[in-house]
Design a protein around this motif. Structure first.
Motif, mmCIF file in Angstrom:
data_model
loop_
_atom_site.group_PDB
_atom_site.id
_atom_site.type_symbol
_atom_site.label_atom_id
_atom_site.label_comp_id
_atom_site.label_asym_id
_atom_site.label_seq_id
_atom_site.Cartn_x
_atom_site.Cartn_y
_atom_site.Cartn_z
ATOM 1 N N ARG A 150 0.832 -1.207 0.000
ATOM 2 C CA ARG A 150 0.000 0.000 0.000
ATOM 3 C C ARG A 150 0.861 1.249 0.000
ATOM 4 N N CYS A 151 1.984 1.208 0.733
ATOM 5 C CA CYS A 151 2.908 2.338 0.741
ATOM 6 C C CYS A 151 3.523 2.555 -0.641
ATOM 7 N N LEU A 152 3.850 1.463 -1.340
ATOM 8 C CA LEU A 152 4.394 1.578 -2.704
ATOM 9 C C LEU A 152 3.375 2.201 -3.649
ATOM 10 N N ILE A 153 2.106 1.831 -3.485
ATOM 11 C CA ILE A 153 1.068 2.451 -4.312
ATOM 12 C C ILE A 153 1.029 3.956 -4.057
ATOM 13 N N GLY A 154 1.164 4.351 -2.785
ATOM 14 C CA GLY A 154 1.185 5.772 -2.468
ATOM 15 C C GLY A 154 2.385 6.487 -3.070
ATOM 16 N N ILE A 155 3.558 5.842 -2.998
ATOM 17 C CA ILE A 155 4.769 6.438 -3.567
ATOM 18 C C ILE A 155 4.617 6.640 -5.071
ATOM 19 N N GLY A 156 4.153 5.600 -5.773
ATOM 20 C CA GLY A 156 3.979 5.723 -7.215
ATOM 21 C C GLY A 156 2.902 6.721 -7.586
ATOM 22 N N SER A 157 1.807 6.725 -6.821
ATOM 23 C CA SER A 157 0.699 7.646 -7.110
ATOM 24 C C SER A 157 1.109 9.091 -6.944
ATOM 25 N N SER A 158 2.066 9.332 -6.057
ATOM 26 C CA SER A 158 2.561 10.694 -5.867
ATOM 27 C C SER A 158 3.080 11.280 -7.177
ATOM 28 N N GLY A 159 3.648 10.414 -8.020
ATOM 29 C CA GLY A 159 4.173 10.881 -9.294
ATOM 30 C C GLY A 159 3.102 11.301 -10.271
ATOM 31 N N ALA A 160 1.841 10.890 -10.044
ATOM 32 C CA ALA A 160 0.777 11.241 -10.983
ATOM 33 C C ALA A 160 0.477 12.733 -10.955
#
Length: 416
Positions: free
Chosen positions: A113-123
């Protein structure tokens, strides 16, 4: 010669709008992943043996990864550009889905879930970078509002329709489909996105200093964070379960009603931006939006509304949630114009950190007052949202009043 020039212009236009569309689709994709726990709550709790407190932490850790990566990703985007950073962020979000498919221990779920947040930050940061560099500062707010509108369609289809697909196909099959789509989006993003101009390191360091010493920028962002509960606390995760437990609604209906907030924000993003620009007072617009959201959630907690009235009220709440665009823009006015890009990243980071606080605190209160099977526990948990809204609204109202007084004094001095 003229035909060649026209062809070049046409090609450049296609590249510009294709790049904007890709970053907007990525923004929509991360929104689908953001609201996944709202739809898959019971499945995820069973798979990893979670109670409401741990589930709140699982949902909220997204915002920790999302927020903490804003400044590093903002600097990387300035240094290397969206062509390299955006596909990397997309593939990180895909990696975050893997624990749901293969893991059984909740620690792996937290990491994913943290990785999803990290990647989503780039959106959103890629959207900031692409729009500012391709369309310029004068069209930034307008184009960003349409990007948000497209992105929020992902949140809408991450509600009722995804709930239907999970019931029909199973939540793991839906997760596999989302992972495959993310891989394809990564490849398309790298192929289409052009190499955009990057900034020098020295300008980034100077901008970081300008941003972090601005007290008013921090105050605006903290107050905006207090008002983020309806979107990042309720609509993202707890909305469906609240409506099921408190109002006794069917799961699909509850998901669809929660998604109405995102639908309202789809229209509210350009509308509220237009109103703020028209009256030339973002603070007043934000204050009114906060007051309306406070009233709506106070009425919702009474438990006496019909599904139709809930949908109408959530549409209003969704429109008002667009205050975030105005708040981020207002925060950028307190720093030098050269630091405006970094300010948008920092402002969004601060606001999103509050998403974790809302998720974790709501989950804790629900668990403390009876658990996820208790309607009263959900009322106590969701009551955190209108309290925070009231505090944020009062804060923005005070800043609006003070700045109005300063403008009035300056106008009187100018007349004298």
């Amino acid at each position: 010669m003229q035909h060649t020039i026209d062809n070049k212009i046409s090609t450049a236009s296609r590249v510009i709008w294709s790049t904007w569309l890709i970053v907007s689709v990525f923004y929509a994709y991360q929104y689908i992943l953001r609201v996944m726990p709202n739809v898959m709550m019971q499945d995820i709790m069973r798979q990893f043996n979670l109670d409401s407190t741990l589930f709140g932490q699982f949902s909220g850790i997204y915002y920790i990864g999302y927020a903490l990566m804003h400044i590093p990703l903002g600097i990387l985007l300035d240094r290397y550009g969206p062509k390299k950073i955006m596909p990397l962020c997309i593939i990180i979000t895909v990696m975050g889905l893997l624990p749901i498919l293969f893991a059984e221990y909740w620690l792996y779920a937290i990491v994913g879930r943290c990785l999803i947040g990290i990647g989503s930050s780039g959106a959103i940061l890629s959207a900031f970078a692409v729009i500012r560099r391709i369309f310029g500062a004068d069209k930034f707010t307008r184009v960003l509002s349409f990007t948000v509108t497209i992105g929020l369609m992902g949140a809408i289809y991450g509600g009722g329709p995804m709930n239907y697909l999970c019931n029909a196909m199973g939540y793991k099959s839906v997760t596999i489909a989302l992972a495959i789509f993310g891989i394809l989006l990564c490849l398309v993003a790298y192929a289409i996105t052009p190499n955009l101009q990057t900034q020098q390191d020295v300008s980034v360091l100077r901008n970081v200093k300008d941003v972090f010493k601005s007290k008013m920028m921090w105050l605006i962002c903290l107050l905006a964070g207090l008002m983020v509960g309806p979107l990042e606390g309720f609509a993202d995760v707890w909305g469906k379960q609240f409506l099921q437990n408190t109002y006794g609604l069917d799961g699909t209906v509850a998901s669809s009603l929660s998604s109405t907030i995102f639908l309202g924000m789809c229209f509210g993003a350009p509308v509220l931006s237009y109103i703020g620009a028209k009256i030339k007072d973002e603070l007043l617009t934000i204050t009114i939006a906060g007051a309306l959201m406070t009233f709506c959630f106070s009425v919702l907690l009474e438990g006496n509304l019909t599904p139709f009235s809930i949908s109408c009220m959530f549409a209003v709440v969704g429109i008002c949630c667009s205050y975030q665009i105005l708040a981020i823009f207002k925060a950028s006015t307190y720093v030098p114009i050269s630091a405006a890009g970094l300010t948008t990243a920092v402002a969004n980071m601060i606001i999103m950190i509050f998403g974790y606080a809302f998720h974790a605190l709501i989950g804790f209160v629900i668990n403390l007052t009876g658990g996820v099977q208790s309607p009263e526990a959900f009322i106590y948990g969701i009551a955190i949202i209108p309290v925070a809204l009231l505090l944020g609204t009062i804060g923005f109202g005070v800043i609006y009043w003070r700045e109005s007084m300063v403008r009035a004094v300056n106008n009187n001095q100018a007349r004298i």
